[in-house]
Motif scaffolding. Structure first.
Motif, PDB file in Angstrom:
ATOM      1  N   LYS A 231      -3.856   8.780   6.363  1.00 50.89           N
ATOM      2  CA  LYS A 231      -4.787   7.842   6.636  1.00 50.89           C
ATOM      3  C   LYS A 231      -4.593   6.761   7.272  1.00 50.89           C
ATOM      4  O   LYS A 231      -4.727   5.987   7.400  1.00 50.89           O
ATOM      5  N   ILE A 232      -3.631   5.790   6.081  1.00 44.16           N
ATOM      6  CA  ILE A 232      -2.618   4.562   6.177  1.00 44.16           C
ATOM      7  C   ILE A 232      -1.683   4.410   6.828  1.00 44.16           C
ATOM      8  O   ILE A 232      -2.034   2.618   7.535  1.00 44.16           O
TER       9      ILE A 232
ATOM     10  N   LEU B 193       1.232  -0.461  -0.754  1.00 41.51           N
ATOM     11  CA  LEU B 193       0.911   0.851  -1.214  1.00 41.51           C
ATOM     12  C   LEU B 193       1.522   2.123  -0.778  1.00 41.51           C
ATOM     13  O   LEU B 193       1.520   3.377  -1.392  1.00 41.51           O
ATOM     14  N   LEU B 194       1.975   2.210   0.137  1.00 38.78           N
ATOM     15  CA  LEU B 194       2.134   3.243   0.680  1.00 38.78           C
ATOM     16  C   LEU B 194       4.194   3.301  -0.274  1.00 38.78           C
ATOM     17  O   LEU B 194       4.006   4.621  -0.450  1.00 38.78           O
TER      18      LEU B 194
ATOM     19  N   LEU C 259      -7.846  11.573  -8.622  1.00 39.84           N
ATOM     20  CA  LEU C 259      -9.180  10.810  -7.952  1.00 39.84           C
ATOM     21  C   LEU C 259      -9.741  10.396  -6.930  1.00 39.84           C
ATOM     22  O   LEU C 259     -10.720   9.740  -6.236  1.00 39.84           O
ATOM     23  N   ALA C 260      -8.191  10.831  -5.597  1.00 40.94           N
ATOM     24  CA  ALA C 260      -8.427   9.418  -4.151  1.00 40.94           C
ATOM     25  C   ALA C 260      -9.385  10.504  -4.315  1.00 40.94           C
ATOM     26  O   ALA C 260     -10.873   9.702  -2.980  1.00 40.94           O
ATOM     27  N   ASN C 261      -9.677  11.859  -4.242  1.00 35.86           N
ATOM     28  CA  ASN C 261     -10.815  12.442  -3.112  1.00 35.86           C
ATOM     29  C   ASN C 261     -11.854  12.651  -4.103  1.00 35.86           C
ATOM     30  O   ASN C 261     -12.758  13.784  -3.427  1.00 35.86           O
TER      31      ASN C 261
ATOM     32  N   ARG D 292      -7.679   2.319  -5.050  1.00 29.77           N
ATOM     33  CA  ARG D 292      -7.176   2.058  -3.998  1.00 29.77           C
ATOM     34  C   ARG D 292      -7.183   2.610  -2.838  1.00 29.77           C
ATOM     35  O   ARG D 292      -6.424   2.069  -2.065  1.00 29.77           O
ATOM     36  N   TYR D 293      -7.898   3.807  -3.258  1.00 27.75           N
ATOM     37  CA  TYR D 293      -8.036   4.246  -2.684  1.00 27.75           C
ATOM     38  C   TYR D 293      -9.797   4.002  -0.533  1.00 27.75           C
ATOM     39  O   TYR D 293     -11.061   4.152  -1.918  1.00 27.75           O
ATOM     40  N   GLU D 294      -9.264   3.930   0.082  1.00 23.68           N
ATOM     41  CA  GLU D 294      -9.954   3.088   0.900  1.00 23.68           C
ATOM     42  C   GLU D 294     -11.427   4.237   1.634  1.00 23.68           C
ATOM     43  O   GLU D 294     -11.610   3.307   3.175  1.00 23.68           O
ATOM     44  N   PHE D 295     -10.474   5.401   1.938  1.00 27.78           N
ATOM     45  CA  PHE D 295     -11.116   5.400   3.011  1.00 27.78           C
ATOM     46  C   PHE D 295     -12.218   6.809   2.895  1.00 27.78           C
ATOM     47  O   PHE D 295     -12.671   6.616   1.285  1.00 27.78           O
TER      48      PHE D 295
END
Ligand code: FMN
Ligand code: SF4
Ligand code: FES
Lengths: 437, 336
Positions: free
Chosen positions: A370-371, A387-388, B103-105, B134-137
């Motif tokens: 996604k990134i 982040l990657l 926690l991402a999803n 940090r997950y922004e999706f």
């Protein structure tokens, strides 16, 4: 003259069929092994040959075979890994579709060496036409008495089956393959136990790549020592390379291990140079999972030595400046290639193929994709590069099977060697924004 | 017996013991956190990677360190092994990564989740995670599914620990329950929504570390910290009949298995005890359950709010460290 062992008879019309294959020396290794050798002696020849697994990891085949547990009264199995799904790799397909009998012959000789009475070829689902080719070849081999009961009057029995996969990359990982072969969901197993102790149906099993098994044929025919004369150091014999990308002559080449990378890319015999005389930018030398290297580092090591097509030379410099021979999927990129876009494509693949058992791979592969999607479409930010980097670092080495690593390495190497491109990618966006305001 | 040292503490364990089991013998403070391993379920563990540890010495015979962190729940102890858990900053960093992936999803909406207060993921992220995401999706979401009359599955909260799959596999006679699809769209399902319908199916609720599998007879009746657990038993011809009753006032709001200090039930209980015996008169009461001081459940059940959970002190101490502000100093004073 370059010696060819697997594709030597590739030019002969009709080599796909049994008659022509047999007339050109086919099935001699079976005769030799069963009539003049003990199973142990065959294993010994494979050890002497220095043959290393052609599926990607390069583990010495003779050693793998000698690890096979042999408890009394328990059957043993040989399973051929024909799931070939690594992006950039198509050598097994070529070999199986052109000379299917060399794989059948290799399976018989190898099964004899391992004392397996049932063996399987697990073929990726998308290779449905190859499944038909192999099944025909197996029928021919049964009819000619190379398979079945009491082969060549030796009392040795062998049945060989083709098992179509469902088309999942993860089923190429050997323990996921075994689960799938048993009719279950193709999730990698947690190791130990290793397949050599507990493989298919809970019995000792050897899993080998198509090319590895085919190489057993010339090894038994000519002797392990002859085989080991080809190549350099611990990289013996010949290797099939799937060459693709921006080159004049993409295709499958059988090389003697030790050919300089430069020669492989530029000589007429192999890739024939870069398409449209453009400049070489980068190479992924061993299938999508291995680190990408920029032109200067793929042609010469960091120490300035010529890079050779061997396990050792390609790995020279570790991950800081080297890569891996892997499965031999040689992807060439010219100066017009966007590294970021290419990486997004790879990341998409790993995201799609993760089995989802362990959290770092299940969630990490999707996150990275996604990134990268965001970056490629011009919405990246500088923090995304860090982040990657951080995400790949937290996936690598922290998963059940190596797919996690395989997803992390391309990201790590692309950022390591082409950070500037990532920065430009996110900079462009900043410039665009500043114009808008 | 084999000797193993974990975070500097040495213990002797029988052959075949895993690092996690050895660490648990040393106590809950040493034991790594677990999200997928469940000692009562065979072949559980190995998936979530929360329990990873660093093996700094492989064994007396082969002292080389292991190159990568290993899942302690699936790694067998070797004689002379040395292991780092809390004492390795590197390892804690890697574990932080695992928490972040878990926690991402996962929705970050604990206030509206029925599991809040007894959610292992909540505890884990509190102790090992980072403050923000940090997950922004967009996170993956699923529709809620009823697994029979008593159990609800909300895949949106699932972390794919496979525990419920193992329950269905090992405790119940038919398995209509498994994992569909792969990767981050994999989901637990009862294939074509076939109800899992048998006497022990309710145990999937107890083993679920998050709020993905919940008890429909209890959902949203009360926050867990407003309920008061009490141990009880009855004569049952299907299971041991040893349970925990969760009271609000005089009402039994729900029945669960008895959980130990690692959040695992001691014994699996049957659906009759779990879903159909909700009157005090159904039970022989043994007395209040022992509740870990760490748990938020301990915050509310005894009179006068005198028991303050450990984590509150830790938050206060942290705040003090960060900006030396007086935030929480009252609390700290209470502790001393
Ligand atoms: C995700 C993943 C995919 C793999 N795919 C293949 C494959 O398609 N073909 C293959 O031969 N080996 C594949 N491997 C490697 C196998 O696990 C195994 O090492 C190999 O089949 C062993 O054969 P070899 O010793 O002859 O190389 C894969 C490994 C991983 C982790
Ligand atoms: S690393 Fe990925 S593919 Fe391998 S077991 Fe874990 S989730 Fe599955
Ligand atoms: S608890 Fe060990 S990996 Fe999940």
């Amino acid at each position: 003259m370059v010696r060819k062992l697997l594709l030597a008879n590739d030019h002969i019309p009709g080599i796909q069929g049994y008659e022509v294959y047999r007339k050109n020396g086919g099935y001699k290794s079976v005769e030799k092994a069963m009539k003049t050798m003990t199973p142990e002696a065959v294993v010994e020849e494979v050890k002497k040959s220095g043959l290393r697994g052609r599926g990607g990891a390069g583990f010495p085949t003779g050693m793998k075979w000698s690890f096979l547990a042999k408890p009394e009264g328990v059957p043993r199995y040989l399973v051929c890994n024909a799931d070939e799904s690594e992006p950039g790799t198509f050598k097994d397909r070529y070999l199986m579709s052109r000379i299917p009998h060399i794989l059948i012959e290799g399976m018989i000789t190898s099964s004899f060496a391992l004392g397996a009475n049932t063996s399987y070829i697990y073929v990726r689902g998308e290779y449905y036409y190859i499944i038909r080719i192999l099944e025909k070849a197996i029928q021919e081999a049964y009819a000619a008495g190379w398979l079945g009961k009491n082969i060549l009057g030796t009392g040795y029995n062998l049945d060989l089956y083709v098992q179509p996969g469902g088309g999942a990359y993860i089923c190429g990982e050997e323990t996921a393959l075994l689960e799938s072969l048993e009719g279950k969901r193709g999730n990698p197993r947690i190791k130990p136990p290793f397949p050599a102790v507990k493989g298919v149906w809970g019995c000792p099993t050897v899993v080998n790549n198509v090319e590895t098994i085919a190489a057993v044929v010339p090894i038994v025919n000519d002797g392990g020592e002859e085989y080991a004369k080809i190549g350099i150091g611990r990289s013996t014999g010949t290797k099939l390379i799937s060459a693709s990308g921006h080159i004049n002559k993409p295709g499958v080449y059988e090389i003697e291990l030790g050919v300089p990378v430069e020669e492989f890319i530029y000589s007429e015999q192999y890739c024939g140079g870069i398409l449209n005389n453009r400049k070489l930018k980068a190479v992924v030398a061993g299938g999508s999972s291995v680190p990408i290297l920029p032109a200067d580092l793929i042609l010469k090591t960091a120490a300035g030595e010529n890079r050779l097509m061997t396990y050792e030379s390609l790995a020279e410099g570790g991950f800081a400046s080297g890569t891996m021979l892997g499965s031999g999927g040689f992807i060439v990129m010219d100066e017009s290639t966007s590294i970021v876009k290419n990486l997004w494509n790879f990341a998409r693949f790993y995201h799609h193929e993760s089995c989802g058992q362990c959290s770092p791979c299940r969630e990490g592969t999707g996150w990275m994709e996604k990134i990268l999607h965001k970056m490629v479409h011009g919405h990246g930010e500088t923090k995304d590069i860090e982040l990657l980097w951080d995400l790949q670092r937290k996936i690598e080495g922290n998963t059940i099977c190596p797919l996690g690593d395989a997803a992390a390495w391309p990201v790590a190497s692309a950022i390591r060697h082409f950070r500037q491109e990532f920065e430009e990618c996110v900079m462009e966006e900043k410039i665009k924004n500043s114009i808008q305001f | 017996m084999l000797k193993v040292t974990i975070d500097g503490q040495t213990i002797e364990v029988p052959e075949g013991t895993t690092i996690l089991q050895a660490a648990r013998m040393l106590g809950p403070d040493v034991a790594p956190p677990t999200m997928c391993y469940y000692s009562k379920l065979e072949t559980s563990g190995g998936y979530c990677r929360t329990c990873i540890v660093k093996v700094t010495k492989g064994s007396e015979k082969d002292p080389r360190p292991m190159p990568k962190p290993v899942a302690s729940c699936r790694t067998i102890v070797m004689d002379g092994m040395e292991v780092q858990n809390q004492t390795s900053p590197e390892l804690l960093e890697a574990r932080k990564g695992v928490v972040e992936f878990l926690l991402a999803n996962h929705p970050l909406d604990c206030p509206i989740c029925d599991q809040a207060g007894e959610c292992h993921l909540q505890d884990l992220s509190f102790e090992h995670g980072i403050e923000s995401t940090r997950y922004e999706f967009e996170r993956r979401t699923f529709k809620k599914i009823d697994l029979g009359p008593y159990i609800q599955l909300h895949m949106t909260r699932c972390i794919l620990c496979y525990r419920c799959v193992k329950v269905a596999d090992q405790l119940t006679p038919q398995r209509y329950h498994g994992v569909l699809n792969r990767g981050d769209v994999a989901e637990i399902s009862t294939y074509i929504e076939k109800a899992i319908d048998n006497d022990f199916s309710g145990n999937v609720i107890d083993v679920c570390p998050v709020g993905a599998l919940t008890d429909k007879t209890f959902r949203f009746k009360s926050r867990v910290w407003f309920t008061k657990p009490s141990d009880a038993h009855r004569n049952c011809d299907k299971c041991s009949g040893k349970v925990t009753l969760w009271y609000k006032g005089d009402d039994v709001l729900r029945v669960t298995g008895r959980k130990n200090e690692f959040g695992e039930v001691d014994e699996f209980i049957c659906n009759t005890c779990r879903f159909e015996k909700k009157r005090t008169s159904d039970w022989q009461i043994e007395g209040p359950s022992k509740v870990d001081r760490k748990s938020v459940i301990s915050a509310n059940h005894y009179s006068g709010n005198t028991v303050i959970p450990d984590f509150a002190f830790r938050v206060a101490e942290n705040n003090k460290k960060i900006d030396d502000s007086p935030k929480g100093s009252n609390l700290l004073a209470m502790k001393n």
